[in-house]
Design a protein around this motif. Sequence first.
Motif, short mmCIF file in Angstrom:
data_model
loop_
_atom_site.label_atom_id
_atom_site.label_comp_id
_atom_site.label_asym_id
_atom_site.label_seq_id
_atom_site.Cartn_x
_atom_site.Cartn_y
_atom_site.Cartn_z
N GLU A 419 -11.07 -15.05 -19.16
CA GLU A 419 -12.09 -15.59 -18.26
C GLU A 419 -11.79 -17.04 -17.91
OE1 GLU A 419 -16.92 -15.98 -17.90
OE2 GLU A 419 -15.91 -14.11 -18.32
N GLN A 420 -11.38 -17.83 -18.88
CA GLN A 420 -11.06 -19.23 -18.59
C GLN A 420 -9.87 -19.32 -17.63
OE1 GLN A 420 -11.26 -22.12 -22.01
NE2 GLN A 420 -11.76 -20.27 -23.14
N ALA A 421 -8.90 -18.43 -17.78
CA ALA A 421 -7.75 -18.44 -16.87
C ALA A 421 -8.19 -18.11 -15.44
CB ALA A 421 -6.70 -17.45 -17.35
N LEU A 422 -9.07 -17.13 -15.29
CA LEU A 422 -9.55 -16.75 -13.96
C LEU A 422 -10.36 -17.89 -13.33
CD1 LEU A 422 -10.65 -13.07 -14.70
CD2 LEU A 422 -8.69 -13.79 -13.34
N LEU A 423 -11.26 -18.47 -14.12
CA LEU A 423 -12.07 -19.56 -13.58
C LEU A 423 -11.22 -20.79 -13.30
CD1 LEU A 423 -15.29 -19.26 -15.79
CD2 LEU A 423 -15.03 -18.66 -13.38
N GLY A 424 -10.22 -21.02 -14.14
CA GLY A 424 -9.33 -22.15 -13.89
C GLY A 424 -8.63 -22.01 -12.55
#
Length: 688
Positions: A419-424
Motif C-alpha cells: 500500500e505504501q508503494a502504491l500511494l508513494g
Amino acid sequence: MWMPSQLPQLDRQLREAGYAGDPATLADLTAAPLNAVVRAGGGTGAFVSADGLVLTNHHVAFGVIQYNSTPARNLIDAGYVAADRAGELPANPDFRVLVTIGFDQVTDQVLGSARGKRGRAYFDAVDAASKQVVAECEREAGVRCSVANMYNGTDFYRIRQLELRDLRLVYAPPRSIGNFGDETDNFMWPRHTGDFTLLRAYVGPDGKPAAFAPDNVPYQPPSHLQVASEGPHEGSFAMLAGYPGTTYRHRTAAEFAEQVQWTLPARVEVFDALIAAIEAAGRQDAQARTLYASQLQSLKNNRKRAAGELDGLRRSDAVGQRAADERDMLRATARGDRRELEALDQVLAQASAMRERDLLLGLVVSQSQLLRSALVLERLRIEAGKPDPARETGYQARDLALIEGTLKQVQRRYDPAVEQALLGELLGRYQRLPDAQRLAEFDAAFGRTPAELAAALQSLYAGTALGDEAARMAAFAAARQGAALPADPLLQLAARLVPAQLRLEDERKARDGELLRLRPVYMAVLAGWRAHQGRPLYPDANGTLRVSYGRLEALQPRDAVTYSPLTSVAGILEKHTGQVPFDAPQPLLDAIARGDFAGTADASLGTQPVNFLTNLDTTGGNSGSPVLDAHGRLIGLNFDSNWEAVSASWWFDPRYKRAIHVDMRYMRWLMDQVYPAPHLLREMGLDG
C-alpha cells in the motif's frame, strides 16, 4: 445495447436475424428468460438451476476465490469443487447478486422540482428526488433500489432488485484454465480460456435475503436457463443479456477528443506504474502476491483496455467522425439550443482543467485499502449526524451492511509495504502537479518532496492500528453513530483530508447539475438527427439490463487476415509451454489426449470446442453475460472482447466489434472429464 422494452419494436429485425421466440416476451425483464439474468459482483451472471446455482466468469468471481485462498491452500491455482452443499465456501462479505424484480419510469417524479433550476440547485433537486424514490422503494425488506439515468438526463427509471447477500463458491477451475493466457491473451483472438465459475445463492430459512448463516437455504429463482444440448456454428443466431457498465457513445466531439488525446494515454502510464509496484512486492513475498492477485489482475485488465481503446478509436477515426457528425447535427439546431450546447462545452472545459489531479486522487482512494477505509469511516462519521435522506449516497442506512462487509475483508487484500508503494507512486505524481491543481490539505499531510512523502507514509503506517479488523470494527461502530473516532494516525489524517474531498465534491456537483440540465438538449438534437436518417437510438449503457442480438461471425481485422469464430482444444496444445500463463494443467492435457469428446464435440471441428466469437455488442459489466441461441437456451458465457473492439465503449464499429465467449460445451466437458462434478451436471439438467 437495447433496453428490453425496445425489443418489440425490433420484431422484424429479430426474426430476420433468426430468433425463434416472440420478441414481445423479451420486453418484460421480470419474466423468463430475462429474469434468470442477474448482476453478480462487478459483472453479470445467470441462474442455471432451480436451487440457486449462479454461473458467471472466473474473473468476476475471482475475489471470492481469492477470499478463500491462502498460500497453503491456494484455490486460485488449484481450483475448487465442492463435493456437496456442506463443502460450499462463503464469498467475501461485499459480494452481491442482484435479481431485478421491477423497472418503472419515474422521469416526472425525478425532474419535477429540478425544472427551472441550474447548477448545484439542479443537481440537488434530482438527487433529493432520486433518494426519495429509492427510500420509498426500499420499504420492502431485502430489496435494493436505484434510479437509472437514461439518455443523459432525459429519462429516469426506478430499478427494484432482490439483494442476495449469501453467496458460496461451488466450482472454480484452476487459474491455468479459468485464466489460461492471462494478459498475453487478454482482449485477443483466438482464445482458449475456461473463464467460468459456479456460485450458489442462499437465503434465510424464511426465503428472504440474509447474510451468511449456517442454517440458510438455497435460493429458489423465478426461472433458470437451460444449457443447450448442442452448440453453435458460424452464422448461428446468438443473443446476449447482461448488465453493461457504462458507455459514452453519445458524448460530445470535445469529449471524444480529450479521451484520445489525454485521458487514455494518462491511464496507461499510471496503470503501468501501479502494476510495476505490486509485481515488485510480489516477487519477494508470496503472501503479498496472493493478497494483491485480484487487484493486480484488475489493473492489468484496465491498462490493456485503455491501450486497446486508444488504438481502436484511432483506427476508426472516432474523433474525426464524431466531429463531422456534430457539425451535421448543429446545422439544423435552433439558436436557443445552440446557446445551451455552447454552455455545455464551457462546463466540460472547466472539468478538463483539473483532470490530472482528479485522476490521481481518485486512484489514491480506489487503489488503497487502509487509507480508503479511514476516509470512508471519517465520511460516515460526518454523514451519520444528518437525517438519513440528507446523507450522501453510499453512506445512508441502506449502505451500512456493504460498508461493514468491505471493512471486514480488508485483511484479505492488504499489505502495508504494498500500500505504501502504491500511494508513494500516486502521491509522488500529485506532488509534481502545477500549483493550480494542488490542495493545501494534501500538501500539509504529505509534503512537497519525495523525502517528505516517504517519511509521512512510513510514520502513518507504522502507527496505525487499522490493519487489525477489531480496530476497524470499533471505528465503524463509532462512525455509524456519529461519535468521535479512535485516536489513530490514519483516522486523524482522514479528518484533515475529507474537508478537501468535500470541497471538490461540491465543485463536481455544481458541474454535474449543469451537465444534467444541458446534456438532454444535446441528446434531443442527436435523436432528431438520427431519426431523420432512419436510425433508432438506444441509451448509453448504465448498469441496467440490456440485450444485444446477432450471430457467430468471423473477424477480418487486417488485410489478408481472417479469424474463424470457433476455437478448440487443439489450440490449447499449440499454446501450452508449461510456463505461466500457458501452463495447461496435466488433467486437462490427459483428457485432450484421451480424445473423449462424446456429446460435446463439434463435428465441423472434429474436436472439443472451447471459445466462440460473435458480433454482439458488449462492454465492461457484460462479463458473465449468458449467450442464448434462437430458442433461448444457454450456449455461451461472455468474458472478453477482441483487441480491435475495446474502443466500443465510445465508438461502435461493426467491422471490428466482436465478443468472446466460453462455449458451454467446453464447460460441460471440463465438469465431466477433467475436474468432474457429476452432481452439478445433474443439477443443471445435464448428463454426468
